[in-house]
Design a protein around this motif. Structure first.
Motif, PDB file in Angstrom:
ATOM      1  N   ASN A 117      -5.892  30.308  -7.196  1.00  0.00           N
ATOM      2  CA  ASN A 117      -6.689  31.537  -7.102  1.00  0.00           C
ATOM      3  C   ASN A 117      -6.008  32.593  -6.239  1.00  0.00           C
ATOM      4  OD1 ASN A 117      -9.491  31.483  -8.479  1.00  0.00           O
ATOM      5  ND2 ASN A 117      -9.265  29.404  -7.682  1.00  0.00           N
TER       6      ASN A 117
ATOM      7  N   GLU B 101      -5.139  36.278  -7.699  1.00  0.00           N
ATOM      8  CA  GLU B 101      -5.567  37.508  -7.028  1.00  0.00           C
ATOM      9  C   GLU B 101      -4.365  38.380  -6.676  1.00  0.00           C
ATOM     10  OE1 GLU B 101      -7.823  40.493  -5.482  1.00  0.00           O
ATOM     11  OE2 GLU B 101      -8.427  38.814  -6.768  1.00  0.00           O
TER      12      GLU B 101
ATOM     13  N   ARG C 226      -3.211  40.049  -9.788  1.00  0.00           N
ATOM     14  CA  ARG C 226      -4.108  41.158 -10.166  1.00  0.00           C
ATOM     15  C   ARG C 226      -3.785  42.411  -9.342  1.00  0.00           C
ATOM     16  NH1 ARG C 226      -8.022  37.095 -11.526  1.00  0.00           N
ATOM     17  NH2 ARG C 226      -8.497  36.669  -9.338  1.00  0.00           N
ATOM     18  N   LYS C 227      -3.575  42.205  -8.037  1.00  0.00           N
ATOM     19  CA  LYS C 227      -3.237  43.346  -7.180  1.00  0.00           C
ATOM     20  C   LYS C 227      -1.919  43.986  -7.634  1.00  0.00           C
ATOM     21  CE  LYS C 227      -5.321  41.332  -2.984  1.00  0.00           C
ATOM     22  NZ  LYS C 227      -4.986  40.733  -1.655  1.00  0.00           N
TER      23      LYS C 227
ATOM     24  N   THR D 269      -2.054  37.454  -0.935  1.00  0.00           N
ATOM     25  CA  THR D 269      -3.467  37.040  -0.818  1.00  0.00           C
ATOM     26  C   THR D 269      -3.536  35.739  -0.050  1.00  0.00           C
ATOM     27  OG1 THR D 269      -4.055  38.057  -2.936  1.00  0.00           O
ATOM     28  CG2 THR D 269      -5.562  36.382  -2.069  1.00  0.00           C
TER      29      THR D 269
ATOM     30  N   TYR E 268      -6.285  33.197   0.131  1.00  0.00           N
ATOM     31  CA  TYR E 268      -7.557  32.919  -0.529  1.00  0.00           C
ATOM     32  C   TYR E 268      -8.371  31.921   0.300  1.00  0.00           C
ATOM     33  CZ  TYR E 268     -10.904  31.685  -4.166  1.00  0.00           C
ATOM     34  OH  TYR E 268     -12.066  31.465  -4.874  1.00  0.00           O
TER      35      TYR E 268
END
Length: 781
Positions: free
Chosen positions: A549, A553, A556-557, A621, A623
């Protein structure tokens, strides 16, 4: 996010390198001027240490240095102790804990055979090993204690005299009213169940190479570990260096299974002596050392009571158990409380009480091994359920049907706290569905019909069931950096370290789908503190949940950054930019596509275009999870027992498993199959045994057999996909699950096969000798 790769059976990116012998393991690290270390280990299970004389060893040609505790005491600190309960759990349960931290080299006293006493550094391993024989240690042998029950007896030898007893931790906990439930029960079954001591036998033993000759007085360490960032922290503290001057690399690692998720004496000693000598030093563990000094696991004794109504409805469970901890306690309450948290599994039980004691003995320290308290819990629960079924003259499958939590009851609050201090609430599952799928897969009803006819022909076959629910993806966090290079290639760096799980493949699948690039464009770097500053590591079935995850993330950024830059290049709105197969284009206008390399290059200043743009094509990230996700499975084992020899043959083995969203079905099955193989080893063969003096009797594979391919059946796997609502990918942990249920399923199957003899299985391994003894005892009765 697309789904081009997630859910696909992508071949492992690692395999071409590993299968062609091009991997880099710790022992493959060769450096100029490399020295070799060997460790002198205690031959006594319990003794006071007197003077250690090293002069004769130092006079040997090729010997560079010999170190005992007094030579390094200014630098030696107790090894870190993990697994202390978080405040909420401590407040709820009230643990009594005494820490027993180990020093990297023994001081004053040794507490198990194999404890490190001194280290020799020489020009070759052969010279170092020879020099060990020339070190003279004055030991004053002390009485040893080698079982938990004996260690609790009045007058037992004390490992820590200042304690007054041998109890390292104790606690009791309850939900509901067990006494009231026992009073209204129609039947109560009581039994003492034993889980034997066994451990992870990794293909690659442990190893460390430390090089102090890097620039800026830095230290580089190659370590066969699951927790490189933890090793970095410990070394930085020991050497009084800032963390950025200590780089720890976990290269290709040949198996971990929790065994390599501990901080061991050698991981401090080898870098420390290398730093003092100013030369690189290598230490590679032998198999004998691995069996003596790498952590052991599992050993517990349970006095369990299960109460039920006449229709098979389980009313209560009460358990009192001991953990045989060995000489030190590096993981606090992790093992015993993991056992408690997983005892009830998929069963609907509202009245439950438990008492636990962690008991010190003169054996190798006990710590988590694949499953970490869960195989013990499941063995106890599933054996108790089968004993109850026999007492009630009900089929074991029917008892499970009547007591499994239904899918419409989820999320289901068990009533306990998990080890992270959060409420133990199952997030998603279909336990009855998994049971029925497993029964259908083995053709259960047909087997029961045939079983009767086979017994009349003196063919003894049995079927055993086991089910578990496993907390996976324990926090607190894991990190990932995703970076785009000037050619459009993608680098993923994460604190998760692989030991063969397939991280390079699975993490690349997640990144490629999220970012919109080809799989082959993604390179994954794990287990390198130089690639990402913070990390936790790989254990507790956590990598896909946390690192996966974090990668998604970060990707995605980064995708959003790329879309903003590409929008300027293509004169469009960022919302209209699509990224697919490494190309950015305006939605609906595929002819406008430009490569990601072109997008990156468009931001690079030049003499023709000196205006600097944002060159920050990376995203980080860390997480954090609020609590764990819950994987689950039902295992079914079919066996045949030769009553003349006691030999057990596995005919079929079926696993119905839920790990949430399946990222790569082939890798999921590989993880399950590997875990099942280890679980079968614990069921049928593996046991670490000691004599009364604390000497290990099973120090080679001659006495400690492990499963071979020829002894294993084809493992049939069915997938459930109950997505977890607790993370964006919907994934749950996977790595430990296969190892949890085999001892219980196989023990139930063997008892079922021998039901006509009245055999009662209360322990593993079910070796031919042990099974033959059970049959003989039953015949005698």
């Amino acid at each position: 996010m697309g789904a081009k790769y997630i859910g696909a059976e992508v071949k492992r990116k690692e395999d071409p390198r590993l299968l062609r012998g091009r991997g880099t393991y710790v022992d493959d690290v060769k450096l100029p001027g490399l020295l070799h270390a060997a460790v002198l280990r205690s031959p006594h299970a319990h003794a006071r240490l007197g003077p250690i004389r090293t002069e004769a060893a130092l006079r040997q040609p090729g010997v560079v240095a010999v170190f005992a505790y007094d030579d390094l005491k200014a630098w030696l600190r107790p090894l870190p102790v993990s697994g202390m309960p978080p405040p909420a759990l401590q407040a709820r349960v009230g643990f009594t804990i005494r820490t027993a931290a180990q020093l990297p080299l023994a001081c004053d006293r040794v507490r198990y055979v194999g404890e490190a006493v001194a280290v020799v550094v020489a020009e070759s391993r052969y010279l170092a090993e020879d020099a060990l024989d020339l070190i003279h240690v004055e030991y004053e042998p002390l009485p040893a204690v080698t079982s938990a029950r004996a260690a609790l007896a009045p007058g037992a030898p004390l490992l820590y005299p200042e304690w007054g007893d041998n109890v390292a931790a104790s606690f009791s906990h309850a939900i509901g009213d067990v006494e009231a439930a026992l009073r209204r029960a129609d039947v109560i079954v009581r039994e003492t169940l034993r889980v034997q001591r066994y451990a992870g036998m990794t293909m690659e033993c442990r190893g460390v190479v430390a090089d102090p000759r890097a620039r800026e007085a830095a230290l580089t360490v190659w370590d066969s570990t699951q927790i490189p960032h933890h090793v970095q922290t410990a070394l930085a503290e020991a050497l009084r260096l800032p963390a950025h001057r200590v780089r720890v690399i976990a290269p290709d690692v040949g198996g971990g299974f929790g065994t390599k998720a501990n901080l061991y004496p050698e991981e401090i000693l080898i870098p420390l002596v290398a730093w003092h000598l100013g030369r690189p030093v290598k230490w590679i563990e032998t198999r004998r050392e691995h069996m003596q000094a790498a952590i052991h696991s599992r050993e517990q004794i349970h006095d369990v009571e299960i109460a039920a109504a006449a229709d098979g409805t389980i009313l209560a469970l009460r358990d009192r158990f001991l953990v045989d901890q060995g000489g030190y306690n590096p993981w606090g309450i992790v093992q015993p409380y993991n056992t408690v948290a997983h005892l009830l599994g998929p069963f609907r039980i509202r009245d439950f009480a438990v008492e636990a004691k962690v008991v010190m003995t003169n054996k190798t320290p006990h710590a988590p091994y694949r499953g970490a308290g869960r195989p013990e819990a499941v063995f106890v629960m599933d054996r108790a359920v089968d004993l109850l079924a026999r007492e009630l003259r009900l089929d074991p499958a029917e008892v499970r049907r009547r007591n499994f939590i239904r899918a419409d009851e989820l999320p289901y609050d068990v009533g306990l706290l998990y080890r992270d201090g959060q409420p133990l609430v199952y997030d998603s599952a279909d336990f009855p569905g998994a049971l029925e799928t497993a029964l259908e897969a083995v053709d259960y009803e047909k087997f029961r019909t045939e079983q009767v006819a086979l017994r009349e022909r003196a063919v003894y076959r049995g079927v055993g069931l086991s089910a578990y629910v496993e907390g996976t993806g324990v926090g607190p966090y894991e990190g990932a950096v995703v970076r785009l290079d000037s050619t459009g290639g993608v680098i993923v760096a994460t604190g998760a370290a692989s030991q063969g799980q397939g991280h390079e493949t699975v993490f690349a699948q997640i990144c490629a789908d999220t970012l919109g690039v080809p799989l082959e464009a993604v390179t994954v770097i794990g287990g390198d503190t130089g690639a990402i500053p913070f990390g936790v590591g790989t254990f507790a079935s956590r990598s896909t949940v946390l690192a996966g995850n974090a990668i998604a993330e970060s990707a995605r950024k980064l995708r959003d950054k790329v879309r903003r830059v590409a929008a300027g290049l293509l004169e469009a709105s960022p919302q209209d930019i699509e990224i697919e197969d490494g190309r950015a284009f305006v939605r609906g206008v595929p002819a406008s596509a430009v490569t990601l390399a072109r997008v990156v290059q468009s931001t690079v200043p030049s003499f023709a275009r000196p205006d600097a743009r944002d060159l920050d094509f990376d995203a980080t990230t860390y997480y954090v999870v609020p609590t764990v996700t819950y994987s689950s499975a039902v295992h079914a084992a079919l066996v045949e027992v030769d009553v003349e020899t006691g030999a057990v043959t596995l005919l079929r083995y079926v696993v119905v498993h839920d790990c949430g969203r399946v990222i790569n079905p082939m890798l999921v099955e590989g993880q399950i199959h590997g875990g099942v193989a280890q679980g079968i080893g614990g069921a049928l063969w593996e046991e670490l045994r000691y004599d009364a003096a604390g000497q290990l009797l099973t120090g080679t594979f001659m006495e400690y057999p492990v499963p071979t391919a020829a002894a294993l059946p084809f493992i049939e796997t069915r997938h459930q996909e109950c997505l977890s609502p607790r993370n964006p990918l919907g994934v749950k942990g996977l790595g430990e699950g296969g190892a949890i249920s085999p001892p219980a399923a196989i023990a139930n199957a063997v008892e079922d096969a021998l039901a006509s003899f009245g055999v009662r299985v209360t322990a593993c391994p079910l070796t031919p000798a042990n099974v033959h003894a059970l049959i003989a005892a039953a015949r005698g009765r």
